[in-house]
Design a protein around this motif. Structure first.
Motif, PDB file in Angstrom:
ATOM      1  N   SER A 279       0.811  -1.220   0.000  1.00 39.07           N
ATOM      2  CA  SER A 279       0.000   0.000   0.000  1.00 39.07           C
ATOM      3  C   SER A 279       0.844   1.270   0.000  1.00 39.07           C
ATOM      4  N   LEU A 280       2.160   1.136   0.209  1.00 38.83           N
ATOM      5  CA  LEU A 280       3.030   2.314   0.204  1.00 38.83           C
ATOM      6  C   LEU A 280       3.174   2.882  -1.197  1.00 38.83           C
ATOM      7  N   PRO A 281       3.396   4.177  -1.322  1.00 30.89           N
ATOM      8  CA  PRO A 281       3.786   4.749  -2.610  1.00 30.89           C
ATOM      9  C   PRO A 281       5.092   4.098  -3.086  1.00 30.89           C
ATOM     10  N   ASP A 282       5.308   4.082  -4.399  1.00 28.19           N
ATOM     11  CA  ASP A 282       6.434   3.347  -4.975  1.00 28.19           C
ATOM     12  C   ASP A 282       7.781   3.750  -4.375  1.00 28.19           C
ATOM     13  N   ASP A 283       8.017   5.050  -4.225  1.00 29.56           N
ATOM     14  CA  ASP A 283       9.328   5.477  -3.740  1.00 29.56           C
ATOM     15  C   ASP A 283       9.559   5.034  -2.293  1.00 29.56           C
ATOM     16  N   ALA A 284       8.526   5.103  -1.468  1.00 26.96           N
ATOM     17  CA  ALA A 284       8.661   4.669  -0.076  1.00 26.96           C
ATOM     18  C   ALA A 284       8.845   3.158   0.002  1.00 26.96           C
ATOM     19  N   ARG A 285       8.126   2.425  -0.846  1.00 22.60           N
ATOM     20  CA  ARG A 285       8.272   0.966  -0.838  1.00 22.60           C
ATOM     21  C   ARG A 285       9.689   0.559  -1.248  1.00 22.60           C
ATOM     22  N   ARG A 286      10.245   1.256  -2.224  1.00 18.22           N
ATOM     23  CA  ARG A 286      11.624   0.967  -2.628  1.00 18.22           C
ATOM     24  C   ARG A 286      12.600   1.249  -1.488  1.00 18.22           C
ATOM     25  N   GLU A 287      12.376   2.353  -0.774  1.00 21.57           N
ATOM     26  CA  GLU A 287      13.275   2.668   0.342  1.00 21.57           C
ATOM     27  C   GLU A 287      13.188   1.609   1.425  1.00 21.57           C
ATOM     28  N   VAL A 288      11.978   1.173   1.753  1.00 22.69           N
ATOM     29  CA  VAL A 288      11.813   0.153   2.785  1.00 22.69           C
ATOM     30  C   VAL A 288      12.540  -1.132   2.378  1.00 22.69           C
ATOM     31  N   ARG A 289      12.351  -1.549   1.130  1.00 20.55           N
ATOM     32  CA  ARG A 289      12.979  -2.796   0.689  1.00 20.55           C
ATOM     33  C   ARG A 289      14.496  -2.685   0.671  1.00 20.55           C
ATOM     34  N   LEU A 290      15.013  -1.549   0.228  1.00 20.55           N
ATOM     35  CA  LEU A 290      16.458  -1.356   0.214  1.00 20.55           C
ATOM     36  C   LEU A 290      17.017  -1.354   1.627  1.00 20.55           C
ATOM     37  N   THR A 291      16.344  -0.667   2.536  1.00 18.22           N
ATOM     38  CA  THR A 291      16.802  -0.609   3.922  1.00 18.22           C
ATOM     39  C   THR A 291      16.735  -1.982   4.570  1.00 18.22           C
ATOM     40  N   GLN A 292      15.684  -2.731   4.285  1.00 19.65           N
ATOM     41  CA  GLN A 292      15.571  -4.083   4.826  1.00 19.65           C
ATOM     42  C   GLN A 292      16.694  -4.979   4.308  1.00 19.65           C
ATOM     43  N   ARG A 293      17.023  -4.847   3.023  1.00 20.69           N
ATOM     44  CA  ARG A 293      18.110  -5.656   2.465  1.00 20.69           C
ATOM     45  C   ARG A 293      19.435  -5.341   3.157  1.00 20.69           C
ATOM     46  N   ARG A 294      19.656  -4.070   3.443  1.00 20.77           N
ATOM     47  CA  ARG A 294      20.894  -3.693   4.133  1.00 20.77           C
ATOM     48  C   ARG A 294      20.931  -4.288   5.539  1.00 20.77           C
ATOM     49  N   TYR A 295      19.781  -4.355   6.192  1.00 25.12           N
ATOM     50  CA  TYR A 295      19.713  -4.978   7.518  1.00 25.12           C
ATOM     51  C   TYR A 295      20.010  -6.473   7.419  1.00 25.12           C
ATOM     52  N   VAL A 296      19.448  -7.128   6.426  1.00 30.54           N
ATOM     53  CA  VAL A 296      19.711  -8.557   6.228  1.00 30.54           C
ATOM     54  C   VAL A 296      21.206  -8.797   6.032  1.00 30.54           C
ATOM     55  N   GLU A 297      21.845  -7.919   5.248  1.00 28.83           N
ATOM     56  CA  GLU A 297      23.264  -8.130   4.956  1.00 28.83           C
ATOM     57  C   GLU A 297      24.141  -7.995   6.196  1.00 28.83           C
ATOM     58  N   ILE A 298      23.691  -7.259   7.196  1.00 26.69           N
ATOM     59  CA  ILE A 298      24.425  -7.224   8.468  1.00 26.69           C
ATOM     60  C   ILE A 298      24.483  -8.629   9.056  1.00 26.69           C
ATOM     61  N   TRP A 299      23.358  -9.310   9.083  1.00 24.92           N
ATOM     62  CA  TRP A 299      23.296 -10.674   9.605  1.00 24.92           C
ATOM     63  C   TRP A 299      24.119 -11.617   8.731  1.00 24.92           C
ATOM     64  N   VAL A 300      24.021 -11.464   7.436  1.00 22.48           N
ATOM     65  CA  VAL A 300      24.777 -12.327   6.519  1.00 22.48           C
ATOM     66  C   VAL A 300      26.272 -12.201   6.803  1.00 22.48           C
ATOM     67  N   GLY A 301      26.741 -10.968   6.967  1.00 22.96           N
ATOM     68  CA  GLY A 301      28.158 -10.753   7.226  1.00 22.96           C
ATOM     69  C   GLY A 301      28.626 -11.433   8.497  1.00 22.96           C
ATOM     70  N   ILE A 302      27.817 -11.362   9.556  1.00 17.78           N
ATOM     71  CA  ILE A 302      28.200 -11.981  10.822  1.00 17.78           C
ATOM     72  C   ILE A 302      28.174 -13.499  10.712  1.00 17.78           C
ATOM     73  N   LEU A 303      27.155 -14.053  10.078  1.00 19.36           N
ATOM     74  CA  LEU A 303      27.079 -15.507   9.915  1.00 19.36           C
ATOM     75  C   LEU A 303      28.270 -16.032   9.120  1.00 19.36           C
ATOM     76  N   CYS A 304      28.679 -15.287   8.100  1.00 20.34           N
ATOM     77  CA  CYS A 304      29.825 -15.720   7.294  1.00 20.34           C
ATOM     78  C   CYS A 304      31.145 -15.542   8.035  1.00 20.34           C
ATOM     79  N   ARG A 305      31.200 -14.612   8.971  1.00 16.77           N
ATOM     80  CA  ARG A 305      32.404 -14.499   9.813  1.00 16.77           C
ATOM     81  C   ARG A 305      32.511 -15.687  10.758  1.00 16.77           C
ATOM     82  N   ILE A 306      31.373 -16.135  11.277  1.00 20.99           N
ATOM     83  CA  ILE A 306      31.376 -17.280  12.187  1.00 20.99           C
ATOM     84  C   ILE A 306      31.751 -18.554  11.426  1.00 20.99           C
TER      85      ILE A 306
END
Length: 219
Positions: free
Chosen positions: A125-152
């Motif tokens: 239901s978000l406008p396109d630009d806001a939805r893109r920002e949310v998805r991009l920000t979420q991906r960056r959050y996921v990559e924090i976890w990915v980086g730590i898991l790969c360090r372990i």
């Protein structure tokens, strides 16, 4: 020559504090109402009634419903990214970092279950630009976890680490359905144990380049 002293920032006025508190109250009530009724089923007039102000008074804070939803979902994605970034910045041992990331996400999930429901149901239901920002920000959050898991587990494929991160979010974000309101600490303990136990399985995964492949002759 002596440098002129910098002017002190203006003190927060009682009126500005009251306005900020009212805005926060509106956002909390909006999350609850949208989680219960869906975005289409909530009017700004309903929101005003929920916090004891008139419908027109809500427009002093939000010009329309879209702006309200944008603030809810963009803000939570930014908060998650900022919190995850802070955890990594203040810890050095990757296993300790992973535990702190789990605790941080549990704080979010147990503290804002309405926002989880709103995000699951209303991201479209978000406008396109806001939805893109949310998805991009979420991906960056996921990559924090990915980086730590790969360090372990250095041999862990990034794609597997990403799958593990998303699965962990799914487990922890089950709180709107799984949390026991009579025992929030009990819910937290169960989810924490399950998340850390699942993530501990990473060393048991085969590296991607060592996995057997299935040929068409084997099918």
């Amino acid at each position: 020559m002596q440098e002129p002293a910098e002017a002190a920032p203006p003190a927060t006025t009682r009126r500005s504090r009251a306005k900020a508190e009212r805005r926060a109250q509106l956002l909390r009530s909006a999350a609850r109402l949208i989680a219960e009724r869906g975005f289409a089923g909530v009017r700004l007039e309903d929101l005003g009634a929920a916090v004891g102000i008139s419908g027109p008074a809500v427009y002093r804070h939000f010009p329309n419903k879209d702006a309200l939803l944008v603030e809810l979902l963009v803000d939570i994605s930014r908060r998650l990214l900022a919190g995850g970034t802070a955890v990594v910045a203040h810890t050095t041992d990757p296993r300790d970092t992973l535990e702190r990331l789990v605790d941080f996400h549990l704080d979010f999930a147990l503290g804002d279950p309405d926002l989880i429901r709103v995000q699951d149901r209303e991201l479209h239901s978000l406008p396109d630009d806001a939805r893109r920002e949310v998805r991009l920000t979420q991906r960056r959050y996921v990559e924090i976890w990915v980086g730590i898991l790969c360090r372990i587990t250095p041999d862990l494929a990034e794609s597997d680490a990403r799958t593990m991160a998303h699965a962990t979010f799914g487990l922890i974000n089950s709180t709107p359905h799984s949390a026991d309101p009579r025992s929030p600490e009990g819910t937290r303990a169960v989810l924490r144990l399950m998340a850390l136990s699942a993530l501990a399985a990473a060393p048991q995964l085969q590296p991607a380049n060592n996995r057997p492949t299935t040929s068409t002759e084997d099918r």
